[in-house]
Design a protein around this motif. Structure first.
Motif, PDB file in Angstrom:
ATOM      1  N   PRO A  72       0.871  -1.432  -0.314  1.00  0.00           N
ATOM      2  CA  PRO A  72       0.576  -0.126   0.421  1.00  0.00           C
ATOM      3  C   PRO A  72       0.912   1.054   0.526  1.00  0.00           C
ATOM      4  O   PRO A  72       1.024   2.405  -0.356  1.00  0.00           O
ATOM      5  CB  PRO A  72      -0.604  -0.337   1.221  1.00  0.00           C
ATOM      6  CG  PRO A  72      -0.315  -1.574   1.380  1.00  0.00           C
ATOM      7  CD  PRO A  72       0.500  -2.068   1.052  1.00  0.00           C
ATOM      8  N   ALA A  73       1.806   1.422   0.593  1.00  0.00           N
ATOM      9  CA  ALA A  73       2.938   2.388   0.845  1.00  0.00           C
ATOM     10  C   ALA A  73       3.712   2.306  -0.519  1.00  0.00           C
ATOM     11  O   ALA A  73       3.575   3.543  -1.356  1.00  0.00           O
ATOM     12  CB  ALA A  73       4.010   2.128   1.691  1.00  0.00           C
ATOM     13  N   ILE A  74       3.994   1.484  -1.465  1.00  0.00           N
ATOM     14  CA  ILE A  74       4.098   2.020  -2.631  1.00  0.00           C
ATOM     15  C   ILE A  74       3.120   2.550  -3.645  1.00  0.00           C
ATOM     16  O   ILE A  74       3.799   3.325  -4.815  1.00  0.00           O
ATOM     17  CB  ILE A  74       5.015   0.139  -3.516  1.00  0.00           C
ATOM     18  CG1 ILE A  74       6.390   0.049  -2.668  1.00  0.00           C
ATOM     19  CG2 ILE A  74       4.878   0.165  -4.922  1.00  0.00           C
ATOM     20  CD1 ILE A  74       6.599  -1.813  -2.739  1.00  0.00           C
ATOM     21  N   LEU A  75       2.017   2.193  -3.190  1.00  0.00           N
ATOM     22  CA  LEU A  75       0.685   2.047  -4.604  1.00  0.00           C
ATOM     23  C   LEU A  75       1.034   4.152  -3.817  1.00  0.00           C
ATOM     24  O   LEU A  75       0.624   4.471  -4.813  1.00  0.00           O
ATOM     25  CB  LEU A  75      -0.531   1.473  -4.013  1.00  0.00           C
ATOM     26  CG  LEU A  75      -0.379   0.302  -4.798  1.00  0.00           C
ATOM     27  CD1 LEU A  75      -1.437  -0.466  -4.219  1.00  0.00           C
ATOM     28  CD2 LEU A  75      -0.140   0.148  -6.022  1.00  0.00           C
ATOM     29  N   LEU A 129      -7.575  10.425  -3.495  1.00  0.00           N
ATOM     30  CA  LEU A 129      -7.949  11.038  -3.295  1.00  0.00           C
ATOM     31  C   LEU A 129      -7.175  12.609  -3.776  1.00  0.00           C
ATOM     32  O   LEU A 129      -7.345  13.799  -4.267  1.00  0.00           O
ATOM     33  CB  LEU A 129      -9.014  11.896  -1.915  1.00  0.00           C
ATOM     34  CG  LEU A 129      -9.519  10.920  -1.815  1.00  0.00           C
ATOM     35  CD1 LEU A 129     -10.293  10.894   0.127  1.00  0.00           C
ATOM     36  CD2 LEU A 129     -11.111  10.597  -2.899  1.00  0.00           C
ATOM     37  N   ARG A 130      -6.053  12.751  -2.962  1.00  0.00           N
ATOM     38  CA  ARG A 130      -4.948  13.618  -3.318  1.00  0.00           C
ATOM     39  C   ARG A 130      -4.525  13.739  -5.030  1.00  0.00           C
ATOM     40  O   ARG A 130      -4.702  14.439  -5.498  1.00  0.00           O
ATOM     41  CB  ARG A 130      -3.734  13.433  -2.587  1.00  0.00           C
ATOM     42  CG  ARG A 130      -4.046  13.807  -0.924  1.00  0.00           C
ATOM     43  CD  ARG A 130      -2.790  14.266  -0.582  1.00  0.00           C
ATOM     44  NE  ARG A 130      -1.560  14.582  -1.126  1.00  0.00           N
ATOM     45  CZ  ARG A 130      -0.302  14.416  -0.889  1.00  0.00           C
ATOM     46  NH1 ARG A 130       0.008  13.712  -0.767  1.00  0.00           N
ATOM     47  NH2 ARG A 130       0.075  15.238  -1.648  1.00  0.00           N
ATOM     48  N   GLN A 131      -4.327  12.293  -5.275  1.00  0.00           N
ATOM     49  CA  GLN A 131      -3.384  13.285  -7.046  1.00  0.00           C
ATOM     50  C   GLN A 131      -3.652  11.630  -8.182  1.00  0.00           C
ATOM     51  O   GLN A 131      -3.792  12.189  -9.085  1.00  0.00           O
ATOM     52  CB  GLN A 131      -1.793  11.459  -6.333  1.00  0.00           C
ATOM     53  CG  GLN A 131      -1.385  12.709  -4.793  1.00  0.00           C
ATOM     54  CD  GLN A 131      -0.497  12.169  -5.069  1.00  0.00           C
ATOM     55  OE1 GLN A 131       1.021  11.360  -5.801  1.00  0.00           O
ATOM     56  NE2 GLN A 131       0.141  12.345  -4.100  1.00  0.00           N
ATOM     57  N   LEU A 132      -5.236  10.968  -7.981  1.00  0.00           N
ATOM     58  CA  LEU A 132      -5.879  10.404  -8.459  1.00  0.00           C
ATOM     59  C   LEU A 132      -6.947  10.266  -9.285  1.00  0.00           C
ATOM     60  O   LEU A 132      -8.116  11.567  -9.431  1.00  0.00           O
ATOM     61  CB  LEU A 132      -5.439   9.349  -8.764  1.00  0.00           C
ATOM     62  CG  LEU A 132      -6.182   8.113  -9.674  1.00  0.00           C
ATOM     63  CD1 LEU A 132      -5.472   8.723 -11.162  1.00  0.00           C
ATOM     64  CD2 LEU A 132      -5.616   6.764  -9.550  1.00  0.00           C
ATOM     65  N   VAL A 133      -7.982  10.646  -8.062  1.00  0.00           N
ATOM     66  CA  VAL A 133      -9.691  10.410  -8.439  1.00  0.00           C
ATOM     67  C   VAL A 133      -9.565  11.291  -8.314  1.00  0.00           C
ATOM     68  O   VAL A 133     -10.717  11.367  -9.482  1.00  0.00           O
ATOM     69  CB  VAL A 133     -10.266   9.749  -6.319  1.00  0.00           C
ATOM     70  CG1 VAL A 133     -11.701   9.808  -6.598  1.00  0.00           C
ATOM     71  CG2 VAL A 133      -9.654   7.880  -6.840  1.00  0.00           C
ATOM     72  N   LEU A 134      -9.853  11.921  -7.427  1.00  0.00           N
ATOM     73  CA  LEU A 134     -10.018  13.835  -7.246  1.00  0.00           C
ATOM     74  C   LEU A 134      -9.903  15.051  -8.691  1.00  0.00           C
ATOM     75  O   LEU A 134     -10.026  15.972  -9.205  1.00  0.00           O
ATOM     76  CB  LEU A 134      -9.858  14.550  -5.996  1.00  0.00           C
ATOM     77  CG  LEU A 134     -11.369  14.187  -4.929  1.00  0.00           C
ATOM     78  CD1 LEU A 134     -11.221  14.954  -3.920  1.00  0.00           C
ATOM     79  CD2 LEU A 134     -12.335  13.856  -5.407  1.00  0.00           C
ATOM     80  N   LEU A 186       1.490   6.898  -6.495  1.00  0.00           N
ATOM     81  CA  LEU A 186       0.126   8.340  -7.542  1.00  0.00           C
ATOM     82  C   LEU A 186       1.433   9.429  -8.327  1.00  0.00           C
ATOM     83  O   LEU A 186       0.766   9.579  -8.250  1.00  0.00           O
ATOM     84  CB  LEU A 186      -1.039   7.801  -6.348  1.00  0.00           C
ATOM     85  CG  LEU A 186      -1.197   7.149  -6.059  1.00  0.00           C
ATOM     86  CD1 LEU A 186      -2.725   7.270  -4.769  1.00  0.00           C
ATOM     87  CD2 LEU A 186      -2.860   6.394  -7.319  1.00  0.00           C
ATOM     88  N   ALA A 187       1.991   9.372  -7.601  1.00  0.00           N
ATOM     89  CA  ALA A 187       2.753  11.063  -7.831  1.00  0.00           C
ATOM     90  C   ALA A 187       2.898  10.410  -9.701  1.00  0.00           C
ATOM     91  O   ALA A 187       3.087  11.393 -10.089  1.00  0.00           O
ATOM     92  CB  ALA A 187       4.201  10.712  -6.464  1.00  0.00           C
ATOM     93  N   THR A 188       3.273   9.635  -9.598  1.00  0.00           N
ATOM     94  CA  THR A 188       3.808   9.415 -11.228  1.00  0.00           C
ATOM     95  C   THR A 188       2.661   9.431 -11.671  1.00  0.00           C
ATOM     96  O   THR A 188       2.958   9.510 -13.172  1.00  0.00           O
ATOM     97  CB  THR A 188       5.299   7.531 -10.743  1.00  0.00           C
ATOM     98  OG1 THR A 188       5.770   7.673 -10.510  1.00  0.00           O
ATOM     99  CG2 THR A 188       5.263   7.191 -12.462  1.00  0.00           C
ATOM    100  N   VAL A 189       1.341   8.325 -11.404  1.00  0.00           N
ATOM    101  CA  VAL A 189       0.511   8.217 -12.257  1.00  0.00           C
ATOM    102  C   VAL A 189      -0.395   9.739 -12.292  1.00  0.00           C
ATOM    103  O   VAL A 189      -0.563   9.877 -13.392  1.00  0.00           O
ATOM    104  CB  VAL A 189      -0.336   6.950 -11.369  1.00  0.00           C
ATOM    105  CG1 VAL A 189      -1.656   7.472 -12.500  1.00  0.00           C
ATOM    106  CG2 VAL A 189      -0.454   6.166 -11.276  1.00  0.00           C
ATOM    107  N   MET A 190      -0.009  10.531 -11.626  1.00  0.00           N
ATOM    108  CA  MET A 190      -0.191  11.810 -11.378  1.00  0.00           C
ATOM    109  C   MET A 190       0.452  12.645 -12.479  1.00  0.00           C
ATOM    110  O   MET A 190      -0.474  13.276 -12.682  1.00  0.00           O
ATOM    111  CB  MET A 190      -0.608  12.528  -9.890  1.00  0.00           C
ATOM    112  CG  MET A 190      -1.320  14.346  -9.868  1.00  0.00           C
ATOM    113  SD  MET A 190       0.355  15.277 -10.398  1.00  0.00           S
ATOM    114  CE  MET A 190       1.174  15.258  -8.245  1.00  0.00           C
ATOM    115  N   ASN A 191       1.913  12.825 -12.004  1.00  0.00           N
ATOM    116  CA  ASN A 191       2.582  13.220 -13.343  1.00  0.00           C
ATOM    117  C   ASN A 191       2.377  12.935 -15.309  1.00  0.00           C
ATOM    118  O   ASN A 191       2.271  13.916 -15.225  1.00  0.00           O
ATOM    119  CB  ASN A 191       4.073  13.067 -12.510  1.00  0.00           C
ATOM    120  CG  ASN A 191       4.545  14.335 -13.620  1.00  0.00           C
ATOM    121  OD1 ASN A 191       4.513  14.623 -14.357  1.00  0.00           O
ATOM    122  ND2 ASN A 191       6.230  14.691 -12.903  1.00  0.00           N
ATOM    123  N   LEU A 192       2.427  11.478 -15.266  1.00  0.00           N
ATOM    124  CA  LEU A 192       1.832  11.186 -16.519  1.00  0.00           C
ATOM    125  C   LEU A 192       0.859  11.853 -16.732  1.00  0.00           C
ATOM    126  O   LEU A 192      -0.065  12.292 -17.620  1.00  0.00           O
ATOM    127  CB  LEU A 192       2.266   9.964 -16.291  1.00  0.00           C
ATOM    128  CG  LEU A 192       3.519   8.950 -16.159  1.00  0.00           C
ATOM    129  CD1 LEU A 192       3.324   7.592 -15.898  1.00  0.00           C
ATOM    130  CD2 LEU A 192       4.282   9.047 -17.457  1.00  0.00           C
TER     131      LEU A 192
END
Length: 443
Positions: free
Chosen positions: A241-244, A390-395, A248-254
């Protein structure tokens, strides 16, 4: 860990990590500044590769959360033999991480660059060079993390600073020499920036290994070693979970690199500059984060409620203060900050207002980061994942698309709205977790 007042303990453990992370942020900034002097294509290439670097860091940091928490807990329970087994298995896991980075990074570098830079051959070429080197030689950063996390769990406040600091200084020295070909060094341009980075990491790896081998608290030995599936599963129960969360910062940036070109021609450049600049704020907060996890984990194992709540509350105050200072700086001088990367008039026209809008989200982000660390250390890693999603993807993504469609300049407001909602959720989840998991412990 058990007797020093928690405020002093947090500061003693955090300041070396904060200092070393600030040094790392400096060499990441200098890296980009030197490359920007070569060409805007080089800077854009590094901006596009940056999410992959953050993904590697995410895997290393997330793995370290599980490794660090388990090792600190075994030490808190006074089980030294189990702690030594945790150390050996932690090093083994990090070695496996390097092999994965090597195979995927080198093999998929051309595909990745062609996807995110279609029709830009120079950007693609620079990106392939940089990405192949930083992933292929990532053994340095993987094993450097293993050493840092081992020392952190034992309460060593100097070791992680020395490991990261030495690597950063090596990088800073080699960057201009290898990029521009100063003196006897060849002119390698973008490839030189990558080589300087990995050489610094390898030096950090060697220093860290020497420090761990000299530790009087844990013993690193691979004599008769076999991977222990029970230890590795326990590490990854918290670590995955910590890796995920970190990834998320990577997914958000991409994702934002795909969304921003729909509304703005300068968006990728601005976002790349922003990530380089905001690391000066988030890395100190991450230093608090990294110091907080072993302190909370140790005292959770020792069932000391007052020490747990006291250190978490103090970390929240420090994080909010750091981010408030960052907000003032970004609001006051966004233009000079962007000019560090040779931003042209078009970038400045949009980037100044973009940085000011994003800066309004900093305090909420700092609170969320600390609460996520507290949730991880208390064994509520899934709640931490919810906040980060919520911070970096869903919203963020839906808000960016909606606001950008209403008015292109509003796309940057998505950061503030998503961080605010996530911070409120984090406060609720932490309150529920603390009530449930700390009940019955000593005050």
């Amino acid at each position: 860990m058990a007797v020093i007042p928690v405020r002093r303990l947090l500061l003693n453990m955090a300041w070396p990590m904060m200092l070393s992370m600030l040094i790392q942020a400096l060499y990441n900034l200098v890296d980009s500044m030197f490359v920007a002097q070569l060409s805007s294509d080089g800077f854009v290439a590094l901006a596009l590769v940056y999410p992959i670097q953050t993904l590697m860091i995410a895997v290393c940091v997330g793995t370290g959360v599980g490794f660090n928490a388990l090792l600190a807990r075994r030490l808190g329970e006074d089980r030294p033999d189990e702690a030594n087994r945790v150390v050996a298995n932690g090093y083994f896991v990090y070695l496996v991480c390097w092999v994965v980075f090597l195979v995927l990074g080198v093999g998929l570098a051309p595909v990745f660059m062609e996807l995110f830079a279609p029709g830009q051959p120079q950007v693609i070429d620079y990106g392939i060079q940089y990405l192949s080197i930083v992933t292929g030689a990532s053994v340095g950063i993987c094993m450097q993390f293993a050493g840092e996390r081992t020392l952190q769990a034992t309460g060593n406040t100097v070791g992680p600073m020395v490991i990261q600091g030495i690597g950063a200084v090596i990088n800073l020295i080699l960057d201009p020499l290898l990029i521009f070909g100063i003196g006897p060094f060849p002119r390698m341009e973008v490839a030189g920036a990558a080589l300087a980075t990995v050489l610094g990491q390898v030096v950090g790896m060697v220093v860290g290994l020497c420090m761990v081998r000299r530790s009087s608290i844990v013993r690193l030995s691979f004599r008769g070693f076999r991977p222990d599936s029970a230890i590795i599963r326990t590490m990854f129960r918290v670590g995955v979970p910590a890796i995920l969360v970190q990834a998320l910062a990577t997914v958000m940036n991409l994702g934002m690199n795909l969304i921003l070109p729909l509304f703005t021609a300068s968006g990728v450049f601005i976002l790349g500059a922003y990530f380089k600049l905001q690391s000066f704020l988030f890395m100190p907060v991450n230093g608090l984060n990294n110091a907080l996890i072993p302190i909370v984990s140790f005292n959770y194992g020792a069932r000391q409620r007052s020490r747990i709540t006291g250190v978490i509350h103090f970390a929240l105050v420090l994080s909010a203060a750091i981010m408030a200072v960052g907000t003032v700086v970004f609001l006051a001088i966004p233009g000079p900050l962007l000019r560090l990367f040779d931003a042209d008039a078009a970038v400045l026209a949009e980037g100044i207002s973009a940085l000011r809008l994003i800066a309004l989200s900093f305090v909420c982000a700092g609170v969320s980061v600390i609460l996520c660390a507290a949730l991880q250390a208390l064994g509520a890693a899934n709640s931490s994942l919810v906040v980060s999603l919520l911070r970096q993807l869903v919203l963020l993504f839906p808000l960016a698309l909606l606001l950008g469609a209403l008015r292109p300049s509003l796309v940057w407001l998505a950061f503030l709205l998503s961080e605010g909602a996530a911070c409120f959720t984090a406060l609720l989840l932490y309150r529920r977790t603390a009530r449930g998991r700390l009940a019955g412990m000593e005050e």
